[in-house]
Design a protein around this motif. Sequence first.
Motif, PDB file in Angstrom:
ATOM      1  N   GLY A   1       0.854  -1.187   0.000  1.00 21.08           N
ATOM      2  CA  GLY A   1       0.000   0.000   0.000  1.00 21.08           C
ATOM      3  C   GLY A   1       0.884   1.229   0.000  1.00 21.08           C
ATOM      4  N   GLN A   2       0.260   2.363   0.189  1.00 18.36           N
ATOM      5  CA  GLN A   2       1.026   3.599   0.220  1.00 18.36           C
ATOM      6  C   GLN A   2       1.921   3.626   1.445  1.00 18.36           C
ATOM      7  OE1 GLN A   2      -2.294   6.253   0.111  1.00 18.36           O
ATOM      8  NE2 GLN A   2      -2.285   6.578   2.310  1.00 18.36           N
ATOM      9  N   ASP A   3       3.024   4.354   1.356  1.00 14.42           N
ATOM     10  CA  ASP A   3       3.981   4.423   2.452  1.00 14.42           C
ATOM     11  C   ASP A   3       3.434   5.149   3.671  1.00 14.42           C
ATOM     12  OD1 ASP A   3       5.897   3.000   1.123  1.00 14.42           O
ATOM     13  OD2 ASP A   3       6.994   4.760   0.428  1.00 14.42           O
ATOM     14  N   ALA A   4       2.614   6.145   3.462  1.00 15.67           N
ATOM     15  CA  ALA A   4       2.077   6.918   4.577  1.00 15.67           C
ATOM     16  C   ALA A   4       0.568   7.054   4.401  1.00 15.67           C
ATOM     17  CB  ALA A   4       2.715   8.296   4.616  1.00 15.67           C
ATOM     18  N   LEU A   5      -0.116   7.109   5.514  1.00 18.62           N
ATOM     19  CA  LEU A   5      -1.562   7.303   5.460  1.00 18.62           C
ATOM     20  C   LEU A   5      -1.873   8.744   5.067  1.00 18.62           C
ATOM     21  CD1 LEU A   5      -2.425   5.465   8.778  1.00 18.62           C
ATOM     22  CD2 LEU A   5      -2.637   4.571   6.453  1.00 18.62           C
ATOM     23  N   ASP A   6      -3.058   8.954   4.565  1.00 16.91           N
ATOM     24  CA  ASP A   6      -3.445  10.299   4.147  1.00 16.91           C
ATOM     25  C   ASP A   6      -3.382  11.291   5.303  1.00 16.91           C
ATOM     26  OD1 ASP A   6      -3.863   9.495   1.542  1.00 16.91           O
ATOM     27  OD2 ASP A   6      -5.988   9.039   1.869  1.00 16.91           O
ATOM     28  N   ASP A   7      -3.695  10.823   6.512  1.00 16.82           N
ATOM     29  CA  ASP A   7      -3.695  11.722   7.667  1.00 16.82           C
ATOM     30  C   ASP A   7      -2.446  11.537   8.535  1.00 16.82           C
ATOM     31  OD1 ASP A   7      -4.303   9.235   8.676  1.00 16.82           O
ATOM     32  OD2 ASP A   7      -5.857   9.961  10.035  1.00 16.82           O
ATOM     33  N   GLU A   8      -1.364  11.066   7.947  1.00 18.87           N
ATOM     34  CA  GLU A   8      -0.136  10.779   8.706  1.00 18.87           C
ATOM     35  C   GLU A   8       0.377  12.010   9.459  1.00 18.87           C
ATOM     36  OE1 GLU A   8       2.584   7.996  10.044  1.00 18.87           O
ATOM     37  OE2 GLU A   8       1.004   7.624   8.602  1.00 18.87           O
ATOM     38  N   HIS A   9       0.364  13.158   8.826  1.00 18.60           N
ATOM     39  CA  HIS A   9       0.854  14.373   9.478  1.00 18.60           C
ATOM     40  C   HIS A   9       0.020  14.708  10.716  1.00 18.60           C
ATOM     41  CE1 HIS A   9       2.861  18.176   9.996  1.00 18.60           C
ATOM     42  NE2 HIS A   9       1.685  18.775  10.063  1.00 18.60           N
ATOM     43  N   GLU A  10      -1.309  14.591  10.584  1.00 20.01           N
ATOM     44  CA  GLU A  10      -2.184  14.874  11.718  1.00 20.01           C
ATOM     45  C   GLU A  10      -1.933  13.883  12.848  1.00 20.01           C
ATOM     46  OE1 GLU A  10      -3.401  14.610   8.575  1.00 20.01           O
ATOM     47  OE2 GLU A  10      -3.941  16.696   8.167  1.00 20.01           O
ATOM     48  N   ARG A  11      -1.711  12.614  12.507  1.00 19.44           N
ATOM     49  CA  ARG A  11      -1.411  11.605  13.534  1.00 19.44           C
ATOM     50  C   ARG A  11      -0.089  11.939  14.234  1.00 19.44           C
ATOM     51  NH1 ARG A  11      -3.616   5.973  12.470  1.00 19.44           N
ATOM     52  NH2 ARG A  11      -5.327   6.304  11.037  1.00 19.44           N
ATOM     53  N   TRP A  12       0.899  12.332  13.466  1.00 13.92           N
ATOM     54  CA  TRP A  12       2.203  12.688  14.026  1.00 13.92           C
ATOM     55  C   TRP A  12       2.044  13.860  14.992  1.00 13.92           C
ATOM     56  CZ3 TRP A  12       5.538  16.723  14.473  1.00 13.92           C
ATOM     57  CH2 TRP A  12       6.872  16.421  14.762  1.00 13.92           C
ATOM     58  N   GLU A  13       1.336  14.892  14.549  1.00 13.74           N
ATOM     59  CA  GLU A  13       1.111  16.070  15.386  1.00 13.74           C
ATOM     60  C   GLU A  13       0.405  15.685  16.683  1.00 13.74           C
ATOM     61  OE1 GLU A  13       1.793  19.403  15.111  1.00 13.74           O
ATOM     62  OE2 GLU A  13       3.061  18.994  13.380  1.00 13.74           O
ATOM     63  N   TYR A  14      -0.640  14.885  16.592  1.00 16.88           N
ATOM     64  CA  TYR A  14      -1.398  14.473  17.774  1.00 16.88           C
ATOM     65  C   TYR A  14      -0.496  13.720  18.740  1.00 16.88           C
ATOM     66  CZ  TYR A  14      -4.659  11.937  20.737  1.00 16.88           C
ATOM     67  OH  TYR A  14      -5.304  11.422  21.815  1.00 16.88           O
ATOM     68  N   PHE A  15       0.256  12.763  18.225  1.00 13.56           N
ATOM     69  CA  PHE A  15       1.126  11.948  19.075  1.00 13.56           C
ATOM     70  C   PHE A  15       2.176  12.798  19.781  1.00 13.56           C
ATOM     71  CE2 PHE A  15       4.962   9.432  19.771  1.00 13.56           C
ATOM     72  CZ  PHE A  15       4.448   8.410  20.560  1.00 13.56           C
ATOM     73  N   PHE A  16       2.900  13.612  19.026  1.00 16.07           N
ATOM     74  CA  PHE A  16       3.991  14.361  19.616  1.00 16.07           C
ATOM     75  C   PHE A  16       3.530  15.584  20.402  1.00 16.07           C
ATOM     76  CE2 PHE A  16       6.347  11.772  16.613  1.00 16.07           C
ATOM     77  CZ  PHE A  16       7.341  11.297  17.447  1.00 16.07           C
ATOM     78  N   ASN A  17       2.299  15.997  20.231  1.00 19.56           N
ATOM     79  CA  ASN A  17       1.778  17.109  21.019  1.00 19.56           C
ATOM     80  C   ASN A  17       0.982  16.631  22.230  1.00 19.56           C
ATOM     81  OD1 ASN A  17       2.912  19.145  19.497  1.00 19.56           O
ATOM     82  ND2 ASN A  17       1.217  19.168  18.048  1.00 19.56           N
ATOM     83  N   SER A  18       0.999  15.335  22.496  1.00 22.53           N
ATOM     84  CA  SER A  18       0.263  14.827  23.656  1.00 22.53           C
ATOM     85  C   SER A  18       1.189  14.547  24.832  1.00 22.53           C
ATOM     86  CB  SER A  18      -0.503  13.554  23.276  1.00 22.53           C
ATOM     87  OG  SER A  18       0.416  12.542  22.900  1.00 22.53           O
ATOM     88  N   GLY A  19       2.454  14.910  24.710  1.00 24.44           N
ATOM     89  CA  GLY A  19       3.414  14.688  25.785  1.00 24.44           C
ATOM     90  C   GLY A  19       3.211  15.652  26.937  1.00 24.44           C
TER      91      GLY A  19
END
Length: 153
Positions: A30-48
Amino acid sequence: MAFLAAITAGVDLKATEVNDRSAVNLENAGQDALDDEHERWEYFFNSGCRTWFDLISNHTMSTTFCVLEPHEAKLIVDHWETRGRLIAAALARGEGSNPTAELDALLKETIATLGPLKERLDVAVAEECAKSDVGKAFVKLSTRSPKDSKKAP
């Protein structure tokens, strides 16, 4: 040995269709990254804790954060991996897994290189001990809770 004898005597093999399966199977790719990959990254790293600690700081123990620089984290990981390889090599040579001169040298080099991190940690611990009524500090080096300790009741 009967197998080798049969080969040297000449075996009548049937021709078969070549079925080479060594190529990459792209059927499930499949594709290397999901369509919302950036949003997932932001959510994960901004939840610290940087996003919520200030909200609870008045309701918890005194806390000091100490930055672990990327090159320091890499050095720690490299040390651990190199140590594992040295131990594996010693075991393969039949020397056991006891510390060797190589391990001692690796540890000394790593400790020397991590000197600035040690200094930052020493300052942070000293500051927290100075704030404490009993002159002690709790140091948390991971995401595990103090209740997870083997010494916890």
